[in-house]
Design an enzyme around this catalytic site. Sequence first.
Site, PDB file in Angstrom:
ATOM      1  N   ARG A  49       0.850  -1.202   0.000  1.00  0.00           N
ATOM      2  CA  ARG A  49       0.000   0.000   0.000  1.00  0.00           C
ATOM      3  C   ARG A  49       0.880   1.244   0.000  1.00  0.00           C
ATOM      4  O   ARG A  49       0.626   2.218  -0.699  1.00  0.00           O
ATOM      5  CB  ARG A  49      -0.955   0.025   1.211  1.00  0.00           C
ATOM      6  CG  ARG A  49      -1.615   1.380   1.366  1.00  0.00           C
ATOM      7  CD  ARG A  49      -2.861   1.424   2.252  1.00  0.00           C
ATOM      8  NE  ARG A  49      -2.835   0.537   3.374  1.00  0.00           N
ATOM      9  CZ  ARG A  49      -2.151   0.755   4.514  1.00  0.00           C
ATOM     10  NH1 ARG A  49      -1.420   1.849   4.669  1.00  0.00           N
ATOM     11  NH2 ARG A  49      -2.193  -0.122   5.491  1.00  0.00           N
ATOM     12  N   TYR A 101     -15.118  17.605 -15.279  1.00  0.00           N
ATOM     13  CA  TYR A 101     -15.557  16.208 -15.373  1.00  0.00           C
ATOM     14  C   TYR A 101     -16.697  15.960 -14.377  1.00  0.00           C
ATOM     15  O   TYR A 101     -16.594  16.361 -13.203  1.00  0.00           O
ATOM     16  CB  TYR A 101     -14.353  15.301 -15.080  1.00  0.00           C
ATOM     17  CG  TYR A 101     -14.694  13.836 -15.050  1.00  0.00           C
ATOM     18  CD1 TYR A 101     -15.022  13.157 -16.218  1.00  0.00           C
ATOM     19  CD2 TYR A 101     -14.707  13.123 -13.862  1.00  0.00           C
ATOM     20  CE1 TYR A 101     -15.345  11.815 -16.199  1.00  0.00           C
ATOM     21  CE2 TYR A 101     -15.018  11.769 -13.825  1.00  0.00           C
ATOM     22  CZ  TYR A 101     -15.345  11.127 -15.001  1.00  0.00           C
ATOM     23  OH  TYR A 101     -15.661   9.803 -14.970  1.00  0.00           O
ATOM     24  N   ASP A 173      -6.300  18.974 -14.315  1.00  0.00           N
ATOM     25  CA  ASP A 173      -6.683  17.670 -14.847  1.00  0.00           C
ATOM     26  C   ASP A 173      -6.230  17.626 -16.306  1.00  0.00           C
ATOM     27  O   ASP A 173      -6.761  18.330 -17.155  1.00  0.00           O
ATOM     28  CB  ASP A 173      -8.213  17.506 -14.740  1.00  0.00           C
ATOM     29  CG  ASP A 173      -8.683  16.104 -15.133  1.00  0.00           C
ATOM     30  OD1 ASP A 173      -7.979  15.429 -15.916  1.00  0.00           O
ATOM     31  OD2 ASP A 173      -9.763  15.695 -14.672  1.00  0.00           O
ATOM     32  N   LYS A 198      -7.693   6.480 -19.376  1.00  0.00           N
ATOM     33  CA  LYS A 198      -7.911   7.050 -20.699  1.00  0.00           C
ATOM     34  C   LYS A 198      -6.660   6.877 -21.560  1.00  0.00           C
ATOM     35  O   LYS A 198      -6.232   5.765 -21.763  1.00  0.00           O
ATOM     36  CB  LYS A 198      -8.352   8.505 -20.546  1.00  0.00           C
ATOM     37  CG  LYS A 198      -9.395   8.721 -19.431  1.00  0.00           C
ATOM     38  CD  LYS A 198     -10.734   8.026 -19.680  1.00  0.00           C
ATOM     39  CE  LYS A 198     -11.629   7.962 -18.452  1.00  0.00           C
ATOM     40  NZ  LYS A 198     -11.911   9.220 -17.793  1.00  0.00           N
TER      41      LYS A 198
HETATM   42  C1  LIG Z   1     -12.386   9.679 -16.501  1.00  0.00           C
HETATM   43  C2  LIG Z   1     -11.985  11.002 -15.984  1.00  0.00           C
HETATM   44  C3  LIG Z   1     -11.759  11.213 -14.622  1.00  0.00           C
HETATM   45  C4  LIG Z   1     -11.996  10.130 -13.575  1.00  0.00           C
HETATM   46  O1  LIG Z   1     -11.172   9.035 -13.755  1.00  0.00           O
HETATM   47  P1  LIG Z   1     -11.578   7.506 -13.389  1.00  0.00           P
HETATM   48  O2  LIG Z   1     -10.371   6.762 -13.813  1.00  0.00           O
HETATM   49  O3  LIG Z   1     -12.795   7.176 -14.180  1.00  0.00           O
HETATM   50  O4  LIG Z   1     -11.838   7.450 -11.936  1.00  0.00           O
HETATM   51  C5  LIG Z   1     -11.349  12.472 -14.226  1.00  0.00           C
HETATM   52  N1  LIG Z   1     -11.175  13.471 -15.123  1.00  0.00           N
HETATM   53  C6  LIG Z   1     -11.402  13.304 -16.441  1.00  0.00           C
HETATM   54  C7  LIG Z   1     -11.200  14.443 -17.378  1.00  0.00           C
HETATM   55  C8  LIG Z   1     -11.817  12.063 -16.920  1.00  0.00           C
HETATM   56  O5  LIG Z   1     -12.044  11.908 -18.221  1.00  0.00           O
END
Ligand SMILES: *Cc1c(COP(=O)(O)O)cnc(C)c1O
Length: 388
Positions: A49, A101, A173, A198
């Site tokens: 962890r 998001y 982000d 992604k």
């Molecule tokens: C998918 C996404 C998230 C969240 O990520 P997860 O892996 O689904 O928890 C946050 N910000 C953006 C821009 C995203 O596309």
Amino acid sequence: MSQQKASTTAVRAGINTDQHHGAVVAPIHLSSTYSLKGFNQKRDFDYSRTGNPTRSTLANAIAELEGGEVGIVTGTGMAAVHLICQLLSVGDKIVIPHDCYGGSYRLFVHLAKRGQFDVIVVDQSDEKALTEALAQAPKLVLIETPSNPLLRIVDIAAIAKQSKAVGALVAVDNTFLSPLLQQPLSLGADIVFHSTTKYINGHSDVVGGVLVTKGKALGEELAWWANCIGITGPAFDSYLALRGLKTLPLRMDAHQENANEVAAFLDSHPAIEVVYYPGLTSHPQHELAKRQQKDFGAMLSFELKGGVEAVKVLFDNLKLFTLAQSLGGAESLISHPSTMTHAGMDLAAQEAAGIKQNLVRLSVGIEDVQDIIADLSQGLAASQIEPA
Ligand SMILES: *Cc1c(COP(=O)(O)O)cnc(C)c1O
């Protein structure tokens, strides 16, 4: 080594690091615990962890790609967002964009409702609104650019400068572009994070996140919290994300080339009201995108003249596109933000964010672009012919 190009860093992460067998690819370390060499003689890792060699390799590679000091790999992208919340105490304020998001919006708003901190939601492209928000002395400013799903671009360097002036930390982000196309830390941000689900993993088979800090002290504080609350990512997922990372430079090139052509096709299509893609010269922040990003990415959205009825017919008729949320995988995906990714926002919040019922979002994949366009073409034709 720090001079090497990003594509080299992506390919070579963990290569030649196995001391025991000379495995070329970094081995996956699944052990939950690590032995001490003897009484009070610790090794680099003690408990997974807290720290894991496979996870570290991924964290260090992304930290290097983002130009930051400390990388922290989390179980999901949302876990990375939640980790940032640990910087906020009761009474602290965070400024978030009105079109961030959907999951981030939901998390911030619901934690604020419980009194964990105060949230200020603004349109960050509105200078007056942003200045007013910053006048409230927030602890943290969250930026998401390009935004989801409307691909709005805000000026990271300008917002970071303004935020610094009031003593706020800035977190960006960077999920939509990956570290190859935008480097927020070099533009003044303190923290950058991704949903590795992604583009970074890129194969739609891992859910994960990563956060990188510019400074060491902030990174160590967040790494302490990540261990404390137990949100660090699994070794197996880190291994897969490292595997995906190797082809990130090639994939991003292919994604963008396709997205450019798809955007041009959609932009001239009679069934479409408007296309949102920063690569189009008609995009209101096209020049800013050119300056701030290395390229335009492969996410785009558009509004259909035929309304939500036409959206349904389009979806029913597509053969190549998959109707699914998420993005950044090799395969092309199509989604309806209002009922899917942004369902966590109530309709009033969606409307304020400009998310209409006739809005469709594409994650343009790396299939042959002629096949992608042919599929959209026949789907759009059907959506124009069939009665609403
Ligand atoms: C998918 C996404 C998230 C969240 O990520 P997860 O892996 O689904 O928890 C946050 N910000 C953006 C821009 C995203 O596309």
